[in-house]
Scaffold this motif. Structure first.
Motif, PDB file in Angstrom:
ATOM      1  N   VAL A  41     -14.757  30.764  64.504  1.00 14.34           N
ATOM      2  CA  VAL A  41     -15.357  29.697  63.692  1.00 14.34           C
ATOM      3  C   VAL A  41     -15.758  28.549  64.614  1.00 14.34           C
ATOM      4  O   VAL A  41     -14.915  27.961  65.275  1.00 14.34           O
ATOM      5  N   VAL A  42     -17.057  28.232  64.692  1.00 17.45           N
ATOM      6  CA  VAL A  42     -17.504  27.177  65.605  1.00 17.45           C
ATOM      7  C   VAL A  42     -17.827  25.872  64.891  1.00 17.45           C
ATOM      8  O   VAL A  42     -17.925  24.819  65.517  1.00 17.45           O
ATOM      9  N   ALA A  43     -18.014  25.931  63.576  1.00 11.49           N
ATOM     10  CA  ALA A  43     -18.251  24.693  62.840  1.00 11.49           C
ATOM     11  C   ALA A  43     -17.695  24.849  61.437  1.00 11.49           C
ATOM     12  O   ALA A  43     -17.760  25.922  60.851  1.00 11.49           O
ATOM     13  N   ASP A  44     -17.140  23.764  60.910  1.00 13.36           N
ATOM     14  CA  ASP A  44     -16.531  23.778  59.592  1.00 13.36           C
ATOM     15  C   ASP A  44     -16.931  22.472  58.916  1.00 13.36           C
ATOM     16  O   ASP A  44     -16.345  21.438  59.171  1.00 13.36           O
ATOM     17  N   GLU A  45     -17.974  22.515  58.128  1.00 10.36           N
ATOM     18  CA  GLU A  45     -18.565  21.287  57.605  1.00 10.36           C
ATOM     19  C   GLU A  45     -18.607  21.251  56.079  1.00 10.36           C
ATOM     20  O   GLU A  45     -19.561  21.722  55.465  1.00 10.36           O
ATOM     21  N   PRO A  46     -17.563  20.690  55.449  1.00 11.51           N
ATOM     22  CA  PRO A  46     -17.674  20.486  54.006  1.00 11.51           C
ATOM     23  C   PRO A  46     -18.588  19.288  53.733  1.00 11.51           C
ATOM     24  O   PRO A  46     -18.611  18.351  54.519  1.00 11.51           O
ATOM     25  N   TYR A  47     -19.362  19.350  52.677  1.00  4.90           N
ATOM     26  CA  TYR A  47     -20.231  18.201  52.367  1.00  4.90           C
ATOM     27  C   TYR A  47     -20.101  17.851  50.890  1.00  4.90           C
ATOM     28  O   TYR A  47     -19.809  18.715  50.074  1.00  4.90           O
ATOM     29  N   PRO A  48     -20.293  16.575  50.543  1.00  3.13           N
ATOM     30  CA  PRO A  48     -20.253  16.207  49.128  1.00  3.13           C
ATOM     31  C   PRO A  48     -21.539  16.650  48.455  1.00  3.13           C
ATOM     32  O   PRO A  48     -22.626  16.417  48.985  1.00  3.13           O
ATOM     33  N   LYS A  49     -21.435  17.305  47.321  1.00  6.18           N
ATOM     34  CA  LYS A  49     -22.658  17.841  46.747  1.00  6.18           C
ATOM     35  C   LYS A  49     -23.554  16.730  46.224  1.00  6.18           C
ATOM     36  O   LYS A  49     -23.072  15.669  45.845  1.00  6.18           O
ATOM     37  N   GLY A  50     -24.850  16.975  46.267  1.00  2.72           N
ATOM     38  CA  GLY A  50     -25.789  15.975  45.786  1.00  2.72           C
ATOM     39  C   GLY A  50     -26.279  15.032  46.866  1.00  2.72           C
ATOM     40  O   GLY A  50     -26.948  14.054  46.559  1.00  2.72           O
ATOM     41  N   ALA A  51     -25.937  15.282  48.129  1.00  2.00           N
ATOM     42  CA  ALA A  51     -26.482  14.425  49.179  1.00  2.00           C
ATOM     43  C   ALA A  51     -27.964  14.745  49.346  1.00  2.00           C
ATOM     44  O   ALA A  51     -28.423  15.813  48.963  1.00  2.00           O
ATOM     45  N   GLN A  52     -28.709  13.785  49.896  1.00  2.00           N
ATOM     46  CA  GLN A  52     -30.139  14.034  50.052  1.00  2.00           C
ATOM     47  C   GLN A  52     -30.471  14.560  51.417  1.00  2.00           C
ATOM     48  O   GLN A  52     -31.504  15.148  51.628  1.00  2.00           O
ATOM     49  N   ASP A  53     -29.599  14.250  52.359  1.00  2.00           N
ATOM     50  CA  ASP A  53     -29.970  14.506  53.726  1.00  2.00           C
ATOM     51  C   ASP A  53     -28.870  15.295  54.422  1.00  2.00           C
ATOM     52  O   ASP A  53     -27.765  14.808  54.590  1.00  2.00           O
ATOM     53  N   TYR A  54     -29.203  16.546  54.761  1.00  2.00           N
ATOM     54  CA  TYR A  54     -28.229  17.384  55.450  1.00  2.00           C
ATOM     55  C   TYR A  54     -28.645  17.593  56.902  1.00  2.00           C
ATOM     56  O   TYR A  54     -28.057  18.391  57.610  1.00  2.00           O
ATOM     57  N   ARG A  55     -29.694  16.883  57.329  1.00  2.00           N
ATOM     58  CA  ARG A  55     -30.261  17.157  58.645  1.00  2.00           C
ATOM     59  C   ARG A  55     -29.264  16.911  59.766  1.00  2.00           C
ATOM     60  O   ARG A  55     -29.189  17.689  60.711  1.00  2.00           O
ATOM     61  N   SER A  56     -28.489  15.823  59.627  1.00  2.00           N
ATOM     62  CA  SER A  56     -27.579  15.529  60.745  1.00  2.00           C
ATOM     63  C   SER A  56     -26.498  16.611  60.846  1.00  2.00           C
ATOM     64  O   SER A  56     -26.194  17.073  61.940  1.00  2.00           O
ATOM     65  N   THR A  57     -25.938  17.024  59.700  1.00  2.00           N
ATOM     66  CA  THR A  57     -24.936  18.095  59.734  1.00  2.00           C
ATOM     67  C   THR A  57     -25.554  19.379  60.278  1.00  2.00           C
ATOM     68  O   THR A  57     -24.942  20.084  61.093  1.00  2.00           O
ATOM     69  N   LEU A  58     -26.783  19.675  59.843  1.00  2.00           N
ATOM     70  CA  LEU A  58     -27.426  20.912  60.298  1.00  2.00           C
ATOM     71  C   LEU A  58     -27.727  20.870  61.789  1.00  2.00           C
ATOM     72  O   LEU A  58     -27.634  21.892  62.476  1.00  2.00           O
ATOM     73  N   SER A  59     -28.050  19.687  62.299  1.00  2.00           N
ATOM     74  CA  SER A  59     -28.338  19.661  63.739  1.00  2.00           C
ATOM     75  C   SER A  59     -27.047  19.792  64.547  1.00  2.00           C
ATOM     76  O   SER A  59     -27.062  20.322  65.657  1.00  2.00           O
ATOM     77  N   VAL A  60     -25.918  19.333  63.968  1.00  2.00           N
ATOM     78  CA  VAL A  60     -24.624  19.585  64.623  1.00  2.00           C
ATOM     79  C   VAL A  60     -24.374  21.097  64.682  1.00  2.00           C
ATOM     80  O   VAL A  60     -24.011  21.649  65.726  1.00  2.00           O
TER      81      VAL A  60
END
Lengths: 352, 288, 383
Positions: free
Chosen positions: C186-205
């Motif tokens: 497992v190289v990344a483990d990213e929970p996110y709060p639903k309904g956010a508008q911008d996932y770009r920063s998490t995706l670039s990580v």
């Protein structure tokens, strides 16, 4: 009719005792678990509303973040029960202690602010707590929530209550907590403490010049209010058997708590009770589609007719809408709540 | 480095829309001192309007702002006249509950009309982007950012240079004094609420091509709007614009370096810090 | 106060008397509130079942209860259905939190509860005799997807990105356990709060970690947003694995530019060879104007099974429970049988399917016996 103040106090105390006696024997006559469940929810709402009333109603600090105390009470009690096998009636005091700490921290942040800023700060702090509870999985099990399965037996002298599947123990615990909350409120409002609270509500700066330390008394009011709210949270957690961040720390809950008090009548002992007795059954009736069901039963409406079908299909979906409309109507036409409204009406009649 | 630049750029672009939402709220609060909890729901109404215009009339969301803006002005003005106006002198918690009630009515009416399905507008440019080195810049968000800048500039001009704008500012500064000076305070309140609604609805229209629409979409934006407004200083247009950008950047930096689950904690913590250290906000007057 | 109580008791009692000879079955579902968008699919599925049962001569009186997505309200609904309405059985609730809260009550009131689509494993792991579940629980979501991926290539690393809700975290938790067994890191483990508008920063990580597999759990709107933004930031793993929910919806499929070649697991599709599945899809689309989700199919089949049992039992709750335990069905969800295994009780050991999107069409690619097309692996890149 006119009564001297002391006779009036005596009369209302008598009425309260009668009501309490009547409530105490209800489980003997009402077997329906559903009816008992609704009554338990009414007790729960009464506790929440009354607890808020001490801070919001009597001290004038309109917190829209009481879910924080509810949630901490709920989480601490359930966690201690599951991980340390500590009975909830012990755990709720640990919850209360934790809540006092939380309340003082929140108070030290929020009480520097006034009016709308205080409201917003109380929301922000509670939102932070909800998010932290969601993210700290090791502590709270995160969004998955905590499921409370087994409740240890409760010893009352010689009698041991083990059957927590039945509504009756919860009915009495809920009733007991509600009475406790009301007594605490009554005691507070009839003491020097209560007068200091009300002095701060009426005019903080004037109170200060009279030698009342507003920060101190606001924190005392908050602590009392928070502890009582945490009891409601602990009771909820054990009764429902499940806690997760959105249900016990959500903004919805904070708003609901304020609503109970505002609808009933802010700053009065009866207000939260009246609010709970209106809001709980109302949301049950609206939610379960009882209105079209009854209309059909009484033959006032045909289930297959156009209007009947429309109501049957949509009323269940529209109950929050109706709820919203009621809130708006109450705020516009009875801004002092039902209790205040009734007082105004009766006073008006007396004057006439 | 790519992660940092990517987060910075998306944060700024996102912040543009937040700025517009915050500007709407700050205008309403500035003039009426009412905390409008229905703000996000008004945005939701604007989003559905955009959706209807796109699906049934084929009008591009960015163009439809020209229709949404005036319609939502009327909508907001009406709400002010019928409801908000009656609680201007009421206790703050009653004002809050009234706007919460109005929000519930809006979102649940939308649910009856549109069901609770997510509506997604897919335009030809919805996932378009321009590559710049290792980072990508979203096309629709860049356009919406530019529109935001234009709208904010126009608003600033309106408030500074026109008579009505100056009257609104006077009302915001001191309601009683404004009344004494012969300003029609009631009318200014209606205009302010209408404008506030138009602005937040415009924000809704601008995010429609990259976001989605459902009846409860407003709730999250309402909270964000408060944070932005307080951050910038209640009543300050420039402050709200700045606050929006700051919140946009902290959200996206928080998501990249602390974790997406914590980004809102960063935002709320920032909010509390500002409240405690400079309660009047970044651009507010220090004695407020 | 006393009078209020009496009137309330009267009102509660009045509408509780038997209405007609129709079979009474309760439904608890999230019809309003934040869970309503998915809840609506269940409602529709059940409505279709009601029609089909009518054609078969089984007249139902469905008592609808809205839990608004809140556990304590679901409990109210359960109390009412079990003790006042006298239903033979209950289908629902939709969410795991609500299903969890009412399961013990079902046991207490000896009222059969058939959970159609809640994923949390614990629901059928408490040894409750009256609680049944139609859908496969959370652990299967991950297992079937990872099996499909390891069967197709040799992925060594995986990144998780999931909504921090009950569904997202519990699915990912079992997925992490499963990939550990398979030796995938497992190289990344990213929970996110639903309904956010911008996932770009998490995706670039995530992109910077260069994972072989990207495992996503989201509902439909976020699913589309995340894939749009994955394309923007140029994330390009060997495969995108969508853990059910949003990645299996028609709305997701129509976003051809971003949904192409995404793998997802599902409880049901309308092109699977299970009897009546295709027909259900067609009729559902005709009636409700949109594609059915697996939630709708699960709810439909749950109601069919519950009604069948309730009819055999002539509305008796305990006999309905016995019929549920004894019975065997073969409908739009394939073989249905409630069994005890691996610590589960009354759990339908449902076969989940892995599908892949080809130009807006879902094709089943795993397991082989249900496959309708050969999978494309690895992900060929963005257009």
């Amino acid at each position: 009719m006119t009564f001297s103040p002391s006779t009036r106090t005596g009369l209302s105390a008598g009425a309260a005792l009668l009501l309490l006696a009547a409530l105490a024997i209800v489980p003997r006559f009402v077997q329906s678990p559903y009816a008992l469940h609704v009554l338990i929810l009414i007790f729960l709402s009464t506790i929440m509303g009354q607890a808020w009333n001490i801070l919001g109603g009597y001290t004038g600090q309109y917190s829209v973040g009481h879910a924080a105390y509810f949630g901490v009470g709920a989480y601490v009690t359930v966690s201690l029960m599951l991980h340390r096998q500590i009975a909830p009636w012990v755990g709720m005091w640990a919850g209360a202690a934790a809540v006092v700490v939380v309340a003082l921290v929140i108070g030290s942040i929020c009480f520097r602010l006034r009016g709308p800023y205080f409201v917003l700060a109380s929301i922000a702090v509670t939102e932070i707590m909800r998010l932290v509870a969601t993210n700290l999985k090791d502590l709270t099990n995160g969004a998955e929530g905590i499921l409370a399965t087994e409740i240890p037996p409760l010893k009352f002298g010689a009698t041991v209550i083990t059957d927590f599947g039945s509504k009756v123990p919860f009915y009495y615990i809920g009733l007991g907590l509600a009475v406790l909350t009301i007594l605490v409120t009554w005691a507070v409002t009839h003491s020097k403490l209560g007068y200091c609270f009300q002095a701060i509500r009426e005019d903080q700066d004037a109170a200060h010049s009279l030698g009342i330390n507003p920060t101190l008394y606001k924190n005392i009011a908050l602590a009392i209010s928070a502890v009582l709210t945490s009891f409601a949270g602990a009771f909820y957690a054990i009764y429902v058997g499940f806690v997760d961040p959105p249900t016990v720390l959500g903004l919805d809950l904070s708003v609901q708590i304020v609503l109970i008090c505002i609808i009933g009548g802010i700053g009065t002992i009866q207000g939260p009770m009246v609010g709970a007795c209106i809001l709980v059954p109302l949301s049950e009736i609206l939610r379960s589609n009882a209105v079209p069901e009854l209309l059909m039963k009484w033959g006032w409406m045909n289930g297959e007719s156009g209007i009947g079908l429309f109501l049957k299909e949509n009323l269940a979906h529209a109950h929050v809408l109706i709820y919203g409309i009621l809130v708006v109507l109450v705020i516009l036409y009875m801004p002092e709540g039902l209790v205040g409204f009734l007082r105004r009406v009766t006073r008006g009649r007396r004057a006439a | 480095m790519d992660v940092f630049l990517q987060s910075l750029i998306s944060g700024i672009l996102l912040g543009g829309v937040y700025a517009l939402i915050g500007t709407g709220l700050t205008l309403i609060f500035g003039v009426m001192r009412v905390i409008n909890f229905a703000h996000g729901d008004i945005q939701m109404v604007g989003m559905y309007l955009t959706y209807l215009l796109f699906v049934h009339a084929g009008i591009d969301p960015f163009v439809s702002v020209l229709i949404t803006f005036p319609l939502m002005f009327l909508f907001g003005g009406l709400i002010q006249k019928v409801f908000i106006n009656r609680v201007l002198d009421a206790l703050p918690q009653n004002q809050i509950l009234l706007t919460i009630g109005l929000g519930l009515i809006m979102s649940n009416t939308a649910m009856l009309i549109f069901t609770s399905d997510y509506k997604i507008l897919t335009t030809s440019y919805s996932s378009g982007s321009v590559k710049l080195g290792g980072i990508s810049i979203s096309q629709p968000m860049t356009i919406s950012f530019l529109i935001t800048v234009a709208v904010t500039a126009a608003l600033w001009w309106f408030l500074k240079k026109t008579d009505t704008g100056q009257a609104i500012r006077a009302t915001a500064q001191d309601r009683d004094a404004a009344q004494l000076m012969g300003i029609n305070v009631k009318r200014m309140s209606i205009i302010a609420f209408g404008l506030g609604s138009s602005l937040v609805a415009t924000a809704g229209a601008l995010i429609a091509p990259t976001y989605y629409i459902y009846p409860q979409v407003g709730a999250a934006f309402t909270l964000k709007a408060f944070v932005i407004t307080v951050l910038g200083g209640m009543g300050s247009i420039v402050g709200a614009a700045l606050g929006g950008i700051i919140i946009g950047i902290s959200e996206s930096m928080g998501a990249a370096y602390i974790g997406a689950g914590w980004k809102d904690v960063v935002v709320f913590a920032l909010f509390l810090l500002v409240l405690l250290l400079k309660p009047s906000g970044l651009m507010g007057k220090s004695n407020a | 106060m006393k009078r209020t109580l009496v009137t309330m008791a009267l009102a509660l009692g009045l509408s509780g008397t038997a209405w007609s000879q129709a079979l009474k079955i309760g439904v608890i579902n999230s019809m309003s509130g934040p869970e309503a968008p998915i809840g609506e699919n269940l409602t529709n599925g059940i409505k279709l079942a009601e029609e089909d049962l009518k054609k078969k001569g089984i007249l139902l009186q469905i008592v609808w209860e809205d839990d608004t997505g809140k556990p304590q309200i679901a409990m109210s609904a359960m109390e009412k259905l079990a003790t006042r309405d006298g239903v033979a059985g209950i289908v629902g609730p939709y969410t795991s939190a609500c299903a969890n809260a009412v399961s013990k009550l079902a046991e207490r009131y000896k009222t059969p509860l058939l959970v159609p689509a809640a994923a949390k494993e614990e629901i059928t792991r408490q040894g409750l005799k009256y609680v049944f579940r139609m859908n496969a629980p959370a652990d299967v979501y991950a297992a079937v997807l990872v099996d499909a991926a390891t069967g197709l290539g040799k992925p060594k690393t995986i990144a998780f990105m999931y909504e921090n809700t009950d569904f997202g975290t519990s699915t990912t938790k079992t997925a992490k356990e499963y990939v550990a067994k398979k030796g995938i890191q497992v190289v990344a483990d990213e929970p996110y709060p639903k309904g956010a508008q911008d996932y770009r920063s998490t995706l670039s990580v995530i992109k910077s970690k260069n994972p072989d597999l990207v495992f996503l759990v989201s509902y439909v709107a976020d699913a589309i947003l995340i894939m749009r933004q994955s394309k923007e930031v140029g994330l390009k793993p060997q495969a995108f694995l969508g853990g059910g929910a949003g990645y299996t919806t028609a709305q997701f499929a129509t976003e051809k530019a971003v949904s192409n070649f995404v793998f997802s697991c599902t409880q049901w599709t309308d092109d699977v060879s299970w009897p009546g599945a295709k027909d259900f899809g067609k009729r559902y689309k005709a009636k409700f104007g949109k594609e059915p989700t697996y939630h709708a199919a699960c709810a439909y089949e749950s109601m069919m099974v519950m009604a069948d049992c309730a009819q055999k039992a002539k509305g008796d709750k305990e006999q309905t429970q016995a019929a549920l335990r004894a019975g065997k069905w073969n409908g739009i969800m394939g073989d249905v049988k409630f069994e005890d295994y691996n610590g589960f009780t009354n759990q339908n050991n449902h076969q989940m399917l892995v599908q892949q999107l080809f130009d807006g069409n879902y094709e089943t690619v795993f397991p082989a016996k249900f496959a309708t097309r050969k999978p494309t692996y690895p992900f060929p890149g963005w257009k």
